[in-house]
Design a protein around this motif. Structure first.
Motif, PDB file in Angstrom:
ATOM      1  N   UNK A 131      34.368  58.662  42.121  1.00  0.00           N
ATOM      2  CA  UNK A 131      34.331  57.883  40.886  1.00  0.00           C
ATOM      3  C   UNK A 131      34.366  56.394  41.230  1.00  0.00           C
ATOM      4  N   UNK A 132      33.242  55.722  41.028  1.00  0.00           N
ATOM      5  CA  UNK A 132      33.151  54.292  41.306  1.00  0.00           C
ATOM      6  C   UNK A 132      32.937  53.491  40.027  1.00  0.00           C
ATOM      7  N   UNK A 133      33.275  54.074  38.900  1.00  0.00           N
ATOM      8  CA  UNK A 133      33.119  53.363  37.629  1.00  0.00           C
ATOM      9  C   UNK A 133      34.034  52.138  37.615  1.00  0.00           C
ATOM     10  N   UNK A 134      33.493  51.024  37.180  1.00  0.00           N
ATOM     11  CA  UNK A 134      34.273  49.798  37.103  1.00  0.00           C
ATOM     12  C   UNK A 134      34.455  49.078  38.417  1.00  0.00           C
ATOM     13  N   UNK A 135      33.857  49.565  39.500  1.00  0.00           N
ATOM     14  CA  UNK A 135      34.015  48.927  40.805  1.00  0.00           C
ATOM     15  C   UNK A 135      32.997  47.797  40.951  1.00  0.00           C
ATOM     16  N   UNK A 136      33.468  46.628  41.372  1.00  0.00           N
ATOM     17  CA  UNK A 136      32.586  45.483  41.588  1.00  0.00           C
ATOM     18  C   UNK A 136      32.020  45.462  43.007  1.00  0.00           C
ATOM     19  N   UNK A 137      32.833  45.897  43.968  1.00  0.00           N
ATOM     20  CA  UNK A 137      32.419  45.837  45.369  1.00  0.00           C
ATOM     21  C   UNK A 137      32.827  47.109  46.083  1.00  0.00           C
ATOM     22  N   UNK A 139      30.910  38.601  36.583  1.00  0.00           N
ATOM     23  CA  UNK A 139      32.251  38.949  37.054  1.00  0.00           C
ATOM     24  C   UNK A 139      33.286  38.214  36.233  1.00  0.00           C
ATOM     25  N   UNK A 140      34.264  38.972  35.733  1.00  0.00           N
ATOM     26  CA  UNK A 140      35.330  38.370  34.934  1.00  0.00           C
ATOM     27  C   UNK A 140      36.338  37.672  35.833  1.00  0.00           C
ATOM     28  N   UNK A 141      37.109  36.778  35.226  1.00  0.00           N
ATOM     29  CA  UNK A 141      38.191  36.113  35.948  1.00  0.00           C
ATOM     30  C   UNK A 141      39.399  37.037  35.921  1.00  0.00           C
ATOM     31  N   UNK A 142      39.859  37.436  37.091  1.00  0.00           N
ATOM     32  CA  UNK A 142      41.040  38.301  37.139  1.00  0.00           C
ATOM     33  C   UNK A 142      41.822  38.013  38.400  1.00  0.00           C
ATOM     34  N   UNK A 176      41.132  39.796  46.718  1.00  0.00           N
ATOM     35  CA  UNK A 176      41.839  38.542  46.421  1.00  0.00           C
ATOM     36  C   UNK A 176      40.962  37.601  45.603  1.00  0.00           C
ATOM     37  N   UNK A 177      39.643  37.747  45.737  1.00  0.00           N
ATOM     38  CA  UNK A 177      38.729  36.941  44.939  1.00  0.00           C
ATOM     39  C   UNK A 177      38.512  37.473  43.544  1.00  0.00           C
ATOM     40  N   UNK A 178      39.212  38.549  43.201  1.00  0.00           N
ATOM     41  CA  UNK A 178      39.141  39.081  41.842  1.00  0.00           C
ATOM     42  C   UNK A 178      38.126  40.178  41.637  1.00  0.00           C
ATOM     43  N   UNK A 179      37.571  40.717  42.729  1.00  0.00           N
ATOM     44  CA  UNK A 179      36.616  41.822  42.590  1.00  0.00           C
ATOM     45  C   UNK A 179      37.346  43.152  42.716  1.00  0.00           C
ATOM     46  N   UNK A 180      37.059  44.072  41.822  1.00  0.00           N
ATOM     47  CA  UNK A 180      37.614  45.420  41.916  1.00  0.00           C
ATOM     48  C   UNK A 180      36.913  46.111  43.084  1.00  0.00           C
ATOM     49  N   UNK A 181      37.679  46.358  44.140  1.00  0.00           N
ATOM     50  CA  UNK A 181      37.091  46.755  45.420  1.00  0.00           C
ATOM     51  C   UNK A 181      37.635  48.088  45.881  1.00  0.00           C
ATOM     52  N   UNK A 222      27.585  47.864  40.111  1.00  0.00           N
ATOM     53  CA  UNK A 222      28.143  47.307  41.330  1.00  0.00           C
ATOM     54  C   UNK A 222      27.420  46.009  41.686  1.00  0.00           C
ATOM     55  N   UNK A 223      28.218  45.023  42.127  1.00  0.00           N
ATOM     56  CA  UNK A 223      27.647  43.728  42.445  1.00  0.00           C
ATOM     57  C   UNK A 223      27.399  43.554  43.934  1.00  0.00           C
ATOM     58  N   UNK A 224      28.338  43.975  44.742  1.00  0.00           N
ATOM     59  CA  UNK A 224      28.298  43.667  46.162  1.00  0.00           C
ATOM     60  C   UNK A 224      28.582  44.924  46.972  1.00  0.00           C
ATOM     61  N   UNK A 225      27.792  45.141  48.017  1.00  0.00           N
ATOM     62  CA  UNK A 225      28.023  46.251  48.927  1.00  0.00           C
ATOM     63  C   UNK A 225      28.186  45.732  50.336  1.00  0.00           C
ATOM     64  N   UNK A 226      28.986  46.408  51.129  1.00  0.00           N
ATOM     65  CA  UNK A 226      29.221  45.964  52.502  1.00  0.00           C
ATOM     66  C   UNK A 226      29.174  47.137  53.459  1.00  0.00           C
ATOM     67  N   UNK A 227      28.594  46.892  54.623  1.00  0.00           N
ATOM     68  CA  UNK A 227      28.583  47.836  55.730  1.00  0.00           C
ATOM     69  C   UNK A 227      29.402  47.200  56.837  1.00  0.00           C
ATOM     70  N   UNK A 228      30.525  47.812  57.201  1.00  0.00           N
ATOM     71  CA  UNK A 228      31.409  47.259  58.233  1.00  0.00           C
ATOM     72  C   UNK A 228      31.357  48.136  59.469  1.00  0.00           C
TER      73      UNK A 228
END
Length: 422
Positions: A39-45, A239-242, A22-27, A1-7
């Motif tokens: 299951x958070x496999x493959x999740x970027x954010x 991070x890949x371009x997607x 929208x920025x291409x991160x699997x969220x 995982x690259x980015x985590x957020x607390x909202x």
């Protein structure tokens, strides 16, 4: 995982998750600290949605720290503390106390505060927050029933919520680009400043700020601050371009609108839906308190509406004077909580008889409804209006959910949302 957020609320979390997707991160968005078996496999954010905006500050701090620790354990390289683009808070917090606690947790001396969201007409100039052409203190937010915002100077507002030094990165520095902004960070750290309010009046400014914060362990702000973050990870080869989530599909079935927000925009959206012929049922909090209105009453009414082209609308939205009068009789928090609890029960009963598509207006209302439905995680889908996507719950019985912050969306939002659902 690259980015985590607390909202600090549900709709704000969804807004941020949309920006990252929208920025291409699997969220993925979760409600509260994620379950160990998710299951958070493959999740970027991963975006953790709390309901902490208006609770006592110590409780908000405790919940936010627990969420941040979970994100650290999952390997998040950077953490965002996400709050409303109108800086919704009270003089006591909760933005300052939570940000202070996260600075301590991450052992970092500096963070930024940037709630700007120019697409939705939230901009910051010389430390003052504007809503459209109005200062925050002159906007309808001055009459918010829970967090009335009567000072547009964010340096002063945040300064009242923290014992740490608060500074400003003014627009002339932001306009000079990412390197100039980074230099301002270095000067602030040397001056013992911990919180920097950063001006932004355009998306280009937010992209420059995003590039400048690439090395900060903690960022605080609205969803707009995330515009430039995916590119930081691409530059690092992480991070890949997607192009977002191209295979998003939603379930379809009977639909309903549940509106608990009393914001000026939600009231306009209610009026527009009524004018277009949507059948509507208005909730009276006094009737709830008197035992004269139940969830069963509302469900029976909803079920009786059979026009599939005009979804039934259940709402409690009212103008500030009426809200104040009701609060005077029932109490400031009790009035809102009674409506939220009722709408949560209505949603559960409707789901149990086959309703699939839910449009929910209001951050507190969305949190109550999603909590009642037992939704633990959401997949982010297409945008309806800036900051508001369709989502699908990740559970055995998937639901299509549009969770709208009270002030977001165009006037015709309740009418056009359904055409955006794949």
């Amino acid at each position: 995982m690259l980015l985590g957020a607390v909202a600090d609320d549900l709709t704000g979390a969804t807004d941020l998750a949309l920006t990252l997707a929208r920025g291409g991160m699997r969220t993925v968005q979760v409600m509260g600290t994620p379950a160990p078996d998710l299951d958070l496999s493959g999740v970027d954010a991963l975006v953790i949605a709390l309901k902490s905006r208006t609770i006592p500050a110590p409780a908000a701090v405790a919940q936010s720290l627990a969420a941040a620790r979970a994100l650290e354990a999952l390997g998040a390289r950077q953490i965002i503390f996400k709050y409303c683009s109108t800086f919704d808070s009270t003089p006591d917090g909760n933005i300052g106390p939570v940000a202070d606690a996260l600075l301590d947790l991450l052992q970092t001396p500096l963070t930024i505060a940037c709630p700007a969201f120019p697409t939705n007409k939230r901009t910051i100039y010389q430390g003052h927050l504007f809503v459209g052409d109005l200062l925050l203190s002159d906007s309808p937010m001055k009459d918010h029933p829970l967090t009335p915002m009567r000072d547009a100077n964010l340096v002063r507002v945040l300064g009242a919520q923290t014992k740490r030094k608060v500074g400003l990165v003014p627009y002339q520095i932001v306009a000079a680009g990412a390197d100039a902004i980074k230099s301002a960070f270095e000067r602030a750290t040397g001056d013992g400043i911990s919180h920097l309010v950063v001006d932004a009046i355009s998306d280009a400014d937010l992209h420059a700020i995003g590039a400048a914060v690439s090395d900060l362990p903690l960022i605080t702000g609205g969803s707009g601050i995330a515009l430039g973050l995916p590119e930081n990870f691409r530059r690092q080869g992480l991070l890949a371009q997607r192009q977002g989530d191209t295979d998003f599909r939603a379930p379809h079935g009977r639909r309903v609108i549940l509106a608990g927000s009393c914001s000026a925009m939600t009231r306009q959206q209610v009026a527009a839906a009524q004018a277009a012929g949507c059948p509507s049922f208005r909730i009276d909090p006094l009737a709830i308190a008197a035992g004269k209105l139940s969830a069963a009453d509302i469900v029976n009414w909803v079920v009786g509406q059979n026009n599939v082209d005009k979804p039934p609308l259940v709402y409690s939205s009212a103008d500030p004077a009426e809200v104040e009068a009701i609060q005077g009789q029932l109490g400031r928090t009790e009035a809102g909580e009674s409506v939220e609890h009722l709408l949560g029960e209505v949603a559960v009963r409707l789901r149990d008889i086959g309703f699939i598509e839910f449009l929910i207006a209001g951050g507190e209302t969305s949190g109550a409804v999603v909590g009642a439905l037992g939704v633990a995680a959401l997949r982010i889908g297409p945008e309806i209006d800036p900051g508001v996507p369709w989502t699908v719950s990740l559970c055995k019985q998937p639901l299509a959910l549009a969770l709208k912050s009270g002030n977001f969306g165009a006037v015709d939002f309740f009418l056009k949302a359904w055409g955006k659902l794949p």
